[in-house]
Scaffold this motif. Structure first.
Motif, PDB file in Angstrom:
ATOM      1  N   LEU A  31       0.827  -1.202   0.000  1.00  0.00           N
ATOM      2  CA  LEU A  31       0.000   0.000   0.000  1.00  0.00           C
ATOM      3  C   LEU A  31       0.862   1.252   0.000  1.00  0.00           C
ATOM      4  N   PRO A  32       0.431   2.310  -0.725  1.00  0.00           N
ATOM      5  CA  PRO A  32       1.204   3.546  -0.815  1.00  0.00           C
ATOM      6  C   PRO A  32       1.419   4.177   0.556  1.00  0.00           C
ATOM      7  N   GLN A  33       2.668   4.514   0.845  1.00  0.00           N
ATOM      8  CA  GLN A  33       2.999   5.159   2.109  1.00  0.00           C
ATOM      9  C   GLN A  33       3.937   6.326   1.833  1.00  0.00           C
ATOM     10  N   PRO A  34       3.393   7.538   1.687  1.00  0.00           N
ATOM     11  CA  PRO A  34       4.220   8.704   1.399  1.00  0.00           C
ATOM     12  C   PRO A  34       5.299   8.902   2.454  1.00  0.00           C
ATOM     13  N   GLN A  35       6.493   9.210   2.017  1.00  0.00           N
ATOM     14  CA  GLN A  35       7.600   9.449   2.928  1.00  0.00           C
ATOM     15  C   GLN A  35       7.613  10.904   3.377  1.00  0.00           C
ATOM     16  N   ALA A  36       8.156  11.129   4.547  1.00  0.00           N
ATOM     17  CA  ALA A  36       8.158  12.486   5.093  1.00  0.00           C
ATOM     18  C   ALA A  36       8.941  13.447   4.209  1.00  0.00           C
ATOM     19  N   GLN A  37       9.981  12.928   3.558  1.00  0.00           N
ATOM     20  CA  GLN A  37      10.816  13.810   2.743  1.00  0.00           C
ATOM     21  C   GLN A  37      10.205  14.121   1.377  1.00  0.00           C
ATOM     22  N   GLU A  38       9.124  13.433   1.026  1.00  0.00           N
ATOM     23  CA  GLU A  38       8.492  13.681  -0.262  1.00  0.00           C
ATOM     24  C   GLU A  38       7.709  14.996  -0.230  1.00  0.00           C
ATOM     25  N   GLU A  39       7.984  15.852  -1.181  1.00  0.00           N
ATOM     26  CA  GLU A  39       7.287  17.131  -1.259  1.00  0.00           C
ATOM     27  C   GLU A  39       6.733  17.309  -2.665  1.00  0.00           C
ATOM     28  N   TYR A  40       5.439  17.110  -2.800  1.00  0.00           N
ATOM     29  CA  TYR A  40       4.771  17.259  -4.087  1.00  0.00           C
ATOM     30  C   TYR A  40       3.609  18.233  -3.913  1.00  0.00           C
ATOM     31  N   SER A  41       3.492  19.160  -4.843  1.00  0.00           N
ATOM     32  CA  SER A  41       2.397  20.130  -4.770  1.00  0.00           C
ATOM     33  C   SER A  41       1.097  19.489  -5.241  1.00  0.00           C
ATOM     34  N   VAL A  42      -0.007  20.167  -4.928  1.00  0.00           N
ATOM     35  CA  VAL A  42      -1.312  19.701  -5.405  1.00  0.00           C
ATOM     36  C   VAL A  42      -1.311  19.655  -6.926  1.00  0.00           C
ATOM     37  N   ALA A  43      -0.706  20.667  -7.556  1.00  0.00           N
ATOM     38  CA  ALA A  43      -0.643  20.711  -9.020  1.00  0.00           C
ATOM     39  C   ALA A  43       0.124  19.520  -9.572  1.00  0.00           C
ATOM     40  N   SER A  44       1.171  19.102  -8.865  1.00  0.00           N
ATOM     41  CA  SER A  44       1.959  17.956  -9.321  1.00  0.00           C
ATOM     42  C   SER A  44       1.132  16.673  -9.268  1.00  0.00           C
ATOM     43  N   TYR A  45       0.373  16.492  -8.168  1.00  0.00           N
ATOM     44  CA  TYR A  45      -0.496  15.316  -8.078  1.00  0.00           C
ATOM     45  C   TYR A  45      -1.545  15.327  -9.190  1.00  0.00           C
ATOM     46  N   LEU A  46      -2.122  16.490  -9.447  1.00  0.00           N
ATOM     47  CA  LEU A  46      -3.123  16.604 -10.514  1.00  0.00           C
ATOM     48  C   LEU A  46      -2.485  16.365 -11.878  1.00  0.00           C
ATOM     49  N   GLY A  47      -1.232  16.808 -12.029  1.00  0.00           N
ATOM     50  CA  GLY A  47      -0.508  16.555 -13.272  1.00  0.00           C
ATOM     51  C   GLY A  47      -0.298  15.078 -13.507  1.00  0.00           C
ATOM     52  N   ALA A  48      -0.060  14.330 -12.418  1.00  0.00           N
ATOM     53  CA  ALA A  48       0.083  12.875 -12.527  1.00  0.00           C
ATOM     54  C   ALA A  48      -1.209  12.248 -13.036  1.00  0.00           C
ATOM     55  N   LEU A  49      -2.344  12.833 -12.643  1.00  0.00           N
ATOM     56  CA  LEU A  49      -3.630  12.325 -13.113  1.00  0.00           C
ATOM     57  C   LEU A  49      -3.770  12.482 -14.619  1.00  0.00           C
ATOM     58  N   ALA A  50      -3.225  13.569 -15.170  1.00  0.00           N
ATOM     59  CA  ALA A  50      -3.306  13.784 -16.621  1.00  0.00           C
ATOM     60  C   ALA A  50      -2.630  12.647 -17.366  1.00  0.00           C
ATOM     61  N   LEU A  51      -1.478  12.205 -16.871  1.00  0.00           N
ATOM     62  CA  LEU A  51      -0.774  11.098 -17.522  1.00  0.00           C
ATOM     63  C   LEU A  51      -1.468   9.773 -17.268  1.00  0.00           C
ATOM     64  N   SER A  52      -2.044   9.608 -16.061  1.00  0.00           N
ATOM     65  CA  SER A  52      -2.753   8.358 -15.789  1.00  0.00           C
ATOM     66  C   SER A  52      -3.996   8.237 -16.666  1.00  0.00           C
ATOM     67  N   ILE A  53      -4.653   9.366 -16.943  1.00  0.00           N
ATOM     68  CA  ILE A  53      -5.814   9.361 -17.842  1.00  0.00           C
ATOM     69  C   ILE A  53      -5.395   8.922 -19.240  1.00  0.00           C
ATOM     70  N   LEU A  54      -4.199   9.353 -19.656  1.00  0.00           N
ATOM     71  CA  LEU A  54      -3.688   8.959 -20.968  1.00  0.00           C
ATOM     72  C   LEU A  54      -3.562   7.439 -21.068  1.00  0.00           C
TER      73      LEU A  54
END
Length: 438
Positions: free
Chosen positions: A182-205
């Protein structure tokens, strides 16, 4: 495969067609890039991408159930907007999105094939192998080989079965530990909301291959029911496969490793789990998936552009070539795909494809909402939700690319201006010529 045949595609065949195109590029080419934008939550991105694609599929299903046609996307646009610039330009956006997908698949073929040899990552052999695949796919299509159509189901089973074996094997090697998978984000990971939404654009593809079923609507048996069923079943199958693969990769590779090997993440993930034999197996499945997917895709887009030519929505020149228009379009399609394969890397190709597809998708939903909703008995709330989701994801993706790779945004913007302006000019000239003949 060379001609249009009514009632020639069963429900099973339509599902095989849709899943074959989706799995042919989606999981092999995009998993690493989605992880780059969303970190440890990349499996969630594929889940949400499937939900968004489900909302998008609603408009296609409602119109295709009412008006099943081999025209597919172009038919929906023509019914919504008439024979004008919007129909022609949006249809071309879809066509170019498909061609971009072919170059994505071609480079994926080269990248995975080279994992069998110690030649490094950024080698000139990747585009060379991609071009070779495109030429082979062109020769197969130009020959009108009937085996292509008959083997689609077999290829889909091989791809889905092979990837499922990889995913289950990867999870087995990790002891089927839910805590690990299961996905477990690490404390050092820093992703913006826009970055997560950008990932959705590629997943939709990765899910947009369901539109291939829409484009073959007139060939499906009992199309008023089976087109929608095939789309839904295809999306569900791909969702299960993508989630299994994502979890298998996440337990065998760290996020930095996935990002480092983003163009061949599945091959890299097979090494710690299965060693060299697992690598050979994964690369073999990738080769089967990319070869069969690109052959089918080239045929589909050549038929779509040939139909747009017959509808007199795009210009056409024989350039001295003999034969039918579709044969000519095969040449144009492959030449454009080769240019993209040579000059763009996987990340930029995927980004262009996502931008073009999302804009075309919004145009489809808007047309259904404004002009076809009552006719096809579509629920406004679902269509509006699809528009909002597409718009938010597209906006975020453009923001991410604008700050990290502005060239992609510039190329996409210039291309769209040229497509819309060129279509407006072409249709105006054609209309004036027809008026002069009266």
């Amino acid at each position: 495969m060379s001609e249009y045949n009514k009632n020639s595609l069963s429900l099973t065949g339509a599902v095989a067609l849709g899943t074959g195109v989706m799995i042919g590029a989606g999981i092999f080419a995009l998993l690493g890039q989605v992880a780059e934008l969303s970190g440890a939550l990349f499996p969630v991105a594929f889940l949400i991408g499937a939900i968004i694609s489900g909302f998008s599929a609603y408009s296609y299903i409602k119109v295709s159930n009412e008006y099943p046609s081999a025209g597919g996307i172009a038919m929906i646009l023509k019914k919504a907007y008439g024979r004008g610039t919007m129909t022609a330009a949006a249809s071309l956006l879809m066509a170019f999105s498909m061609i971009i997908n072919e170059s994505l698949v071609a480079r994926t073929f080269g990248t995975y094939t080279l994992q069998l040899f110690d030649v490094g990552d950024n080698t000139f052999l990747v585009p060379i192998l991609g071009v070779v695949l495109l030429v082979i796919a062109f020769l197969v299509n130009i020959s009108g080989n009937n085996i292509i159509g008959k083997s689609s189901l077999v290829m889909a089973i091989v791809k889905i079965g092979g990837i499922a074996i990889f995913a289950i094997g990867g999870l087995w090697a990790a002891g089927f530990s839910l805590e690990q998978a299961l996905p477990q984000p690490q404390a050092q990971e820093e992703y913006s909301v826009a970055s997560y939404l950008g990932a959705l654009a590629l997943s939709i593809l990765a899910y947009k291959g369901f539109t291939t079923i829409t484009n073959s609507g007139g060939e499906v048996k009992n199309p008023h029911k089976n087109v929608g069923r095939a789309i839904i079943i295809s999306l569900l199958i791909c969702l299960v496969i993508y989630l299994l693969v994502s979890l298998a990769v996440s337990v065998n590779l760290s996020i930095p490793k996935i990002i480092e090997a983003k163009d061949y993440a599945l091959a890299e993930a097979s090494r710690p789990a299965f060693g060299k034999y697992g690598l050979w197996f994964t690369v073999g499945i990738a080769i089967v998936a990319t070869v069969s997917g690109i052959i089918a895709s080239i045929f589909a887009v050549s038929r779509m552009t040939a139909m747009l030519t017959d509808m007199e929505l795009i210009p056409h020149s024989h350039l001295g070539m003999p034969g039918r228009i579709q044969k000519h379009m095969l040449v144009y399609v492959v030449v454009i795909a080769i240019i993209l394969t040579v000059f763009f890397d996987l990340s930029r190709i995927a980004s262009l494809g996502a931008i073009f597809y999302l804009i075309m998708d919004i145009a489809i939903h808007w047309g259904v909402l404004r002009h076809l909703r009552k006719e096809v008995k579509a629920k406004a709330a679902i269509v509006i939700t699809a528009i909002i989701l597409d718009t938010v994801v597209l906006g975020a993706f453009l923001w991410v690319k604008g700050t990290s790779d502005i060239l992609v945004v510039i190329v996409a913007a210039v291309s769209m201006v040229l497509i819309f302006a060129g279509e407006k000019w072409f249709l105006r000239v054609k209309e004036n010529a027809e008026s002069d003949m009266e």
